[in-house]
Scaffold this motif. Structure first.
Motif, PDB file in Angstrom:
ATOM      1  N   GLY A   1       0.821  -1.211   0.000  1.00 61.57           N
ATOM      2  CA  GLY A   1       0.000   0.000   0.000  1.00 61.57           C
ATOM      3  C   GLY A   1       0.849   1.254   0.000  1.00 61.57           C
ATOM      4  N   ARG A   2       1.938   1.248   0.772  1.00 62.07           N
ATOM      5  CA  ARG A   2       2.831   2.407   0.828  1.00 62.07           C
ATOM      6  C   ARG A   2       3.567   2.622  -0.485  1.00 62.07           C
ATOM      7  N   THR A   3       4.004   1.521  -1.101  1.00 58.75           N
ATOM      8  CA  THR A   3       4.817   1.618  -2.307  1.00 58.75           C
ATOM      9  C   THR A   3       3.997   1.650  -3.588  1.00 58.75           C
ATOM     10  N   GLY A   4       2.697   1.411  -3.479  1.00 60.22           N
ATOM     11  CA  GLY A   4       1.838   1.429  -4.662  1.00 60.22           C
ATOM     12  C   GLY A   4       1.982   0.224  -5.555  1.00 60.22           C
ATOM     13  N   LEU A   5       2.518  -0.878  -5.011  1.00 60.38           N
ATOM     14  CA  LEU A   5       2.722  -2.075  -5.822  1.00 60.38           C
ATOM     15  C   LEU A   5       1.491  -2.971  -5.783  1.00 60.38           C
ATOM     16  N   PRO A   6       1.210  -3.678  -6.881  1.00 63.34           N
ATOM     17  CA  PRO A   6       0.101  -4.642  -6.863  1.00 63.34           C
ATOM     18  C   PRO A   6       0.429  -5.836  -5.975  1.00 63.34           C
ATOM     19  N   LEU A   7      -0.584  -6.320  -5.264  1.00 68.29           N
ATOM     20  CA  LEU A   7      -0.440  -7.480  -4.376  1.00 68.29           C
ATOM     21  C   LEU A   7      -1.522  -8.491  -4.691  1.00 68.29           C
ATOM     22  N   LEU A   8      -1.115  -9.753  -4.816  1.00 64.98           N
ATOM     23  CA  LEU A   8      -2.059 -10.856  -4.995  1.00 64.98           C
ATOM     24  C   LEU A   8      -1.874 -11.836  -3.851  1.00 64.98           C
ATOM     25  N   ILE A   9      -2.976 -12.325  -3.309  1.00 69.18           N
ATOM     26  CA  ILE A   9      -2.926 -13.364  -2.283  1.00 69.18           C
ATOM     27  C   ILE A   9      -3.292 -14.708  -2.916  1.00 69.18           C
ATOM     28  N   LEU A  10      -2.402 -15.667  -2.767  1.00 66.38           N
ATOM     29  CA  LEU A  10      -2.642 -17.034  -3.240  1.00 66.38           C
ATOM     30  C   LEU A  10      -2.853 -17.919  -2.024  1.00 66.38           C
TER      31      LEU A  10
ATOM     32  N   PRO B   1      -6.900  -8.611  -4.118  1.00 62.69           N
ATOM     33  CA  PRO B   1      -7.210  -9.730  -5.015  1.00 62.69           C
ATOM     34  C   PRO B   1      -6.687 -11.041  -4.447  1.00 62.69           C
ATOM     35  N   ALA B   2      -7.469 -12.100  -4.591  1.00 66.99           N
ATOM     36  CA  ALA B   2      -7.082 -13.397  -4.049  1.00 66.99           C
ATOM     37  C   ALA B   2      -7.508 -14.504  -5.007  1.00 66.99           C
ATOM     38  N   VAL B   3      -6.663 -15.532  -5.123  1.00 62.01           N
ATOM     39  CA  VAL B   3      -6.949 -16.709  -5.943  1.00 62.01           C
ATOM     40  C   VAL B   3      -6.615 -17.945  -5.126  1.00 62.01           C
ATOM     41  N   VAL B   4      -7.059 -19.107  -5.601  1.00 64.31           N
ATOM     42  CA  VAL B   4      -6.861 -20.336  -4.832  1.00 64.31           C
ATOM     43  C   VAL B   4      -5.964 -21.354  -5.531  1.00 64.31           C
ATOM     44  N   THR B   5      -5.527 -21.071  -6.760  1.00 61.94           N
ATOM     45  CA  THR B   5      -4.662 -22.008  -7.474  1.00 61.94           C
ATOM     46  C   THR B   5      -3.481 -21.280  -8.094  1.00 61.94           C
ATOM     47  N   VAL B   6      -2.416 -22.029  -8.347  1.00 69.22           N
ATOM     48  CA  VAL B   6      -1.240 -21.474  -9.010  1.00 69.22           C
ATOM     49  C   VAL B   6      -1.595 -21.009 -10.414  1.00 69.22           C
TER      50      VAL B   6
END
Length: 252
Positions: A89-98, A230-235
């Protein structure tokens, strides 16, 4: 060059790293928390140990010019996930949760869902004396005051005190088989199983064995996912998200 940080240590993190390393123009660093003495290492560059909280992670991301972060940590690694959310959030980078899917109760299962390890400890005296504990070596202090229960605790590395007075430690790493789990539970006359909702296939054999033996299972619910991330459940879904968000794997 697309720089990706994969926060992991899980099987999903290793498979994601392997897929990304094989892509031209992609550099991957996999981060391991360092809590296991002899971890299974992913392919590619590895960062072992922490970052020093959100501040340290944000500084590391900027220094290494990371383009995107994938949090593929264990479902109960809530502190690392919180750091990733704050740092990106501070750096403005995209984050995905797997996150692999949690377990689902089926016919014949006798599952007791609880919100925490402390709640599991409170419930145990009403369920049985001989407990098979598979919640990780760091959880043992929560059960240290239960002198009326006998514990078989399985972990990858030896636990540290405090621990239950009546305790046998089994050092082992999955995956496990149903036949092996049945033999283990019968040998130790287990009356109740305690575990976390880690999900995945590597450790489901104990749940099948408990069902076949008619044993109650106390399951600690996993922390809720961060809203808005954003979150996904598979590779495979993670790779597709990266393609969409960053162009990774796109020709030209």
């Amino acid at each position: 060059m697309l720089n990706i940080l994969v926060l992991g240590g899980t099987d999903e993190a290793r498979r994601l790293a392997a897929a990304l390393v094989a892509r031209p123009g992609t550099h991957v660093v996999s981060s391991l928390a360092g809590r296991v003495r002899d971890p299974k290492l992913p392919v590619g560059e590895v960062h072992e140990g922490g970052f020093g909280g959100p501040d340290g992670l944000a500084a590391w991301l900027a220094e290494r010019r990371v383009d995107v972060v994938v949090d593929a940590t264990h479902p109960f690694a809530a502190r690392m996930t919180a750091s990733a959310v704050e740092a990106t959030g501070r750096t403005g980078l995209p984050l995905l949760i797997l996150r692999r899917p949690g377990w689902r109760q089926g016919p014949g299962d006798d599952w007791r869902w609880v919100p925490s390890l402390a709640a599991a400890a409170e419930l145990l005296p009403s369920l049985g004396e001989r407990v098979f504990l598979t919640t990780g070596r760091r959880s043992l202090p929560v059960f240290a005051g239960l002198d009326g229960q006998w514990f078989l605790a399985r972990s990858v590395d030896p636990p540290e005190p405090p621990a239950p007075r009546r305790l046998e430690v089994l050092l082992s790493r999955g995956p496990f088989t149903v036949e092996g789990e049945l033999a283990l539970m019968r040998e130790h006359r287990v009356e109740v199983l305690v575990t976390k909702d880690s999900g995945g296939e590597m450790t489901t054999a104990k749940l099948v064995a408990a069902r076949e033996l008619g044993l109650p299972v106390v399951i600690v619910r996993r922390p809720a996912l961060r809203a808005g991330v954003p979150a996904v459940v598979t590779v495979e879904a993670a790779l597709a998200w990266l393609d969409s968000a960053t162009g990774a794997g796109t020709p030209g």
